[in-house]
Design an enzyme around this catalytic site. Structure first.
Site, mmCIF file in Angstrom:
data_model
loop_
_atom_site.group_PDB
_atom_site.id
_atom_site.type_symbol
_atom_site.label_atom_id
_atom_site.label_comp_id
_atom_site.label_asym_id
_atom_site.label_seq_id
_atom_site.Cartn_x
_atom_site.Cartn_y
_atom_site.Cartn_z
ATOM 1 N N ASP A 24 -11.998 25.564 -5.983
ATOM 2 C CA ASP A 24 -10.604 25.707 -6.397
ATOM 3 C C ASP A 24 -9.604 25.182 -5.390
ATOM 4 O O ASP A 24 -8.417 25.072 -5.697
ATOM 5 C CB ASP A 24 -10.289 27.188 -6.649
ATOM 6 C CG ASP A 24 -11.040 27.693 -7.848
ATOM 7 O OD1 ASP A 24 -11.077 26.958 -8.842
ATOM 8 O OD2 ASP A 24 -11.598 28.794 -7.782
ATOM 9 N N HIS A 40 -16.693 32.217 -0.660
ATOM 10 C CA HIS A 40 -17.470 32.264 -1.891
ATOM 11 C C HIS A 40 -18.589 33.264 -1.728
ATOM 12 O O HIS A 40 -19.156 33.383 -0.640
ATOM 13 C CB HIS A 40 -18.058 30.878 -2.196
ATOM 14 C CG HIS A 40 -18.486 30.740 -3.610
ATOM 15 N ND1 HIS A 40 -19.708 31.189 -4.050
ATOM 16 C CD2 HIS A 40 -17.844 30.233 -4.692
ATOM 17 C CE1 HIS A 40 -19.799 30.951 -5.343
ATOM 18 N NE2 HIS A 40 -18.690 30.382 -5.758
HETATM 19 N N1 ACO Z 1 -9.278 34.644 3.145
HETATM 20 C C1 ACO Z 1 -9.371 35.509 4.184
HETATM 21 N N2 ACO Z 1 -10.439 36.301 4.421
HETATM 22 C C2 ACO Z 1 -11.454 36.191 3.553
HETATM 23 C C3 ACO Z 1 -11.430 35.310 2.454
HETATM 24 C C4 ACO Z 1 -10.277 34.504 2.263
HETATM 25 N N3 ACO Z 1 -10.189 33.656 1.248
HETATM 26 N N4 ACO Z 1 -12.579 35.428 1.760
HETATM 27 C C5 ACO Z 1 -13.298 36.343 2.388
HETATM 28 N N5 ACO Z 1 -12.631 36.813 3.479
HETATM 29 C C6 ACO Z 1 -13.107 37.783 4.470
HETATM 30 C C7 ACO Z 1 -13.077 39.197 3.891
HETATM 31 O O1 ACO Z 1 -11.828 39.820 4.156
HETATM 32 C C8 ACO Z 1 -14.218 39.826 4.624
HETATM 33 O O2 ACO Z 1 -13.798 40.096 5.935
HETATM 34 P P1 ACO Z 1 -14.362 41.400 6.729
HETATM 35 O O3 ACO Z 1 -15.838 41.175 6.841
HETATM 36 O O4 ACO Z 1 -13.619 41.402 8.012
HETATM 37 O O5 ACO Z 1 -14.023 42.579 5.857
HETATM 38 C C9 ACO Z 1 -15.257 38.713 4.708
HETATM 39 O O6 ACO Z 1 -14.496 37.494 4.695
HETATM 40 C C10 ACO Z 1 -16.259 38.713 3.560
HETATM 41 O O7 ACO Z 1 -15.536 38.621 2.367
HETATM 42 P P2 ACO Z 1 -15.877 39.368 1.020
HETATM 43 O O8 ACO Z 1 -14.623 39.596 0.243
HETATM 44 O O9 ACO Z 1 -16.729 40.560 1.324
HETATM 45 O O10 ACO Z 1 -16.776 38.292 0.306
HETATM 46 P P3 ACO Z 1 -17.172 38.302 -1.210
HETATM 47 O O11 ACO Z 1 -18.414 37.523 -1.325
HETATM 48 O O12 ACO Z 1 -17.152 39.676 -1.765
HETATM 49 O O13 ACO Z 1 -15.940 37.537 -1.917
HETATM 50 C C11 ACO Z 1 -14.528 35.843 -2.729
HETATM 51 C C12 ACO Z 1 -15.948 36.215 -2.256
HETATM 52 C C13 ACO Z 1 -14.053 36.849 -3.793
HETATM 53 C C14 ACO Z 1 -14.564 34.481 -3.384
HETATM 54 C C15 ACO Z 1 -13.591 35.869 -1.504
HETATM 55 O O14 ACO Z 1 -14.030 34.931 -0.544
HETATM 56 C C16 ACO Z 1 -12.146 35.581 -1.904
HETATM 57 O O15 ACO Z 1 -11.438 36.496 -2.312
HETATM 58 N N6 ACO Z 1 -11.696 34.288 -1.784
HETATM 59 C C17 ACO Z 1 -10.364 33.932 -2.190
HETATM 60 C C18 ACO Z 1 -10.290 33.808 -3.702
HETATM 61 C C19 ACO Z 1 -10.989 32.565 -4.207
HETATM 62 O O16 ACO Z 1 -10.805 31.470 -3.695
HETATM 63 N N7 ACO Z 1 -11.778 32.751 -5.280
HETATM 64 C C20 ACO Z 1 -12.473 31.646 -5.934
HETATM 65 C C21 ACO Z 1 -13.952 31.792 -5.783
HETATM 66 S S1 ACO Z 1 -14.780 30.418 -6.442
HETATM 67 C C22 ACO Z 1 -14.760 30.675 -8.111
HETATM 68 O O17 ACO Z 1 -14.642 31.743 -8.644
HETATM 69 C C23 ACO Z 1 -14.895 29.487 -8.897
#
Ligand code: ACO
Length: 444
Positions: free
Chosen positions: A378, A321
């Site tokens: 979620d 998140h």
């Molecule tokens: N699975 C694997 N790796 C992940 C995940 C995941 N679900 N989420 C983040 N990471 C990793 C990224 O690849 C990144 O790794 P790195 O530093 O090696 O490049 C690191 O964790 C940071 O992630 P970001 O994408 O930069 O974090 P951001 O805050 O931009 O994204 C997000 C948050 C979009 C929710 C992300 O965690 C994600 O895509 N999760 C999966 C989708 C999801 O569940 N969305 C629902 C969010 S809650 C809502 O909207 C109600």
């Protein structure tokens, strides 16, 4: 390229005297530090461009506060979520979705009289203009219900053309009621349309959530019984999704509102933003992921190995998140609700077992621990929706119904802001410098 831009100091005087000093090319500017009621601090850069010629650049708005807001407080490090100061756990346990709508939109818990008036309004405004019923026939049965919800919501502006860019308070209150009441009817009708069943009109004897269930699952030929426990969990799901401060869809609503567009257009824009798989579409993506693991018979440990492989672009959906770097408090509540509902309905869902296994493995895996990736709201909501009989493509619609009071509260807050401005970010241009136009015949 090196830069001599540097934040020099933040002095610790409390209140409006606190300043951050920023030095650029030998000029020092003092930027006011704004402090919220929970001691969060922000540097106010509204005069930065005028004073230095600089703008700020912040990909994905990771560090950008777009407004000051009284509605929702989140402490992502501690896993706290409060609506108008009240903890989410207390609301999920003791309140109803309708009461939470009132709290978010009007700022206080309603008195008995206010609650009665509000509920009566929701009951009275649930029908759609009959002409709108014909719209449903125009969509293909394969249409995603989010596409229907978004376009039908915008279409409401065509029927309530009293929606102006400077509405009166009475007009806003009526629009709020119409939106909260009619969108659940549109959502339920879009589901009925997709499965070819007759539309079930709202029933004024039923409560808000029971009405949604009835419109979705009743058929004219037989009685439909709605269990109180199911109504409670539906209330909880909607409450947990009701607001989450400046997320993608809420920011979209605020952005569209800033242009003076109709409240229905703003809600429609919020619905569209929510649709994406990285936002509201994640609950659908979680269930699809669990189903895929189940169908392939894949060991969830090997699935996690793929998730961690940066070349794979597979994510553990429902994890991570932007704000929560600790447990999402909503996920904790839903994990418990999930067990309760499945138990009540006598369902043993293999997907729940896979979800629990994935969670257990991920929470001890250094990849997830180091990146502070925890289950988000979620991760479990889809399993509950499934248990309630709600199909996967309706999950995001349910999320949208839950998020409506949040969008409305932010719309209203921004509308009432006395220094409101159209939202118009700047950019750093990285394209061609000036060049000549070449006529088509001379291009090769
Ligand atoms: N699975 C694997 N790796 C992940 C995940 C995941 N679900 N989420 C983040 N990471 C990793 C990224 O690849 C990144 O790794 P790195 O530093 O090696 O490049 C690191 O964790 C940071 O992630 P970001 O994408 O930069 O974090 P951001 O805050 O931009 O994204 C997000 C948050 C979009 C929710 C992300 O965690 C994600 O895509 N999760 C999966 C989708 C999801 O569940 N969305 C629902 C969010 S809650 C809502 O909207 C109600």
């Amino acid at each position: 390229m090196t830069t001599d831009l540097e934040i020099k100091e933040i002095n610790n005087n409390k209140g409006s005297t606190e300043k951050a000093r920023l030095e650029y090319n030998g000029t020092v500017v003092e930027l006011p530090v704004v402090e919220g009621t929970e001691q969060e601090k922000a540097v106010d850069i509204s005069n930065l461009r005028a004073d230095t010629g600089l703008i700020t650049l912040d990909n994905g708005y990771m560090n950008t506060g777009s407004c000051q807001s009284d509605i929702t407080f989140i402490d992502g490090e501690k896993g706290i979520l409060r609506y108008r100061g009240i903890d989410i756990e207390a609301l999920a346990e003791r309140s109803t979705f309708v009461e939470v709508c009132y709290l978010l939109i009007y700022g206080e818990l309603p008195t008995k009289e206010q609650m009665d008036d509000f509920s009566e309004g929701l009951t009275r405004h649930s029908l759609l203009h009959e002409d709108m019923i014909h719209f449903f026939a125009g969509y293909p049965s394969t249409a995603h219900p989010m596409a229907i919800l978004s376009s039908m919501t915008c279409s409401l502006a065509a029927y309530y053309n009293d929606a102006s860019s400077s509405p009166t308070e009475a007009q806003i209150n009526l629009d709020v009621i119409r939106i909260l009441s009619k969108l659940r009817t549109i959502a339920s009708f879009s589901y009925k349309k997709s499965i070819g069943q007759p539309l079930i009109y709202p029933n004024n004897k039923l409560t808000y959530c029971a009405n949604i269930m009835n419109m979705m699952f009743a058929v004219p030929s037989e009685e439909y019984y709605i269990d109180d426990e199911i109504v409670k969990v539906m209330n909880q799901l909607l409450i947990l999704h009701a607001d989450h401060e400046q997320n993608c869809s809420t920011s979209t609503v605020r952005m569209v509102q800033s242009s003076g567009a109709s409240i229905y257009a703003c809600m429609s824009a919020g619905i569209s933003a929510l649709w994406g798989p990285l936002h509201g579409g994640a609950n659908q993506a979680v269930l699809e992921m669990l189903q895929q693991i189940h169908d392939s018979g894949e060991n969830y440990k090997s699935f996690l190995t793929k998730v961690k492989d940066k070349k794979s672009s597979i994510k553990l959906m429902g994890f991570g998140h932007r704000v929560y770097k600790n447990f999402d408090p909503r996920a904790k509540i839903l994990r418990k609700a999930c067990d309760r509902v499945l138990d009540k309905l006598g369902i043993s869902d293999p997907l729940l077992e896979i979800a629990k296994g994935l969670e257990e493995e991920a929470l001890k895996d250094p990849y997830f621990v180091e990146r502070k990736l925890y289950p988000n709201v979620d991760f479990y909501s889809g399993i509950i929706y499934s248990a309630l009989g709600i199909p996967v493509n309706m999950f995001t619609v349910m999320f949208a119904l839950g998020r409506l009071p949040g969008w409305l509260a932010h719309w209203k807050e921004q509308n009432e802001f006395d220094k409101k401005k159209i939202c118009r970010p700047r950019q750093v241009y990285t394209g061609y410098n000036e060049r000549l136009y070449v006529p088509l015949r001379d291009r090769n």
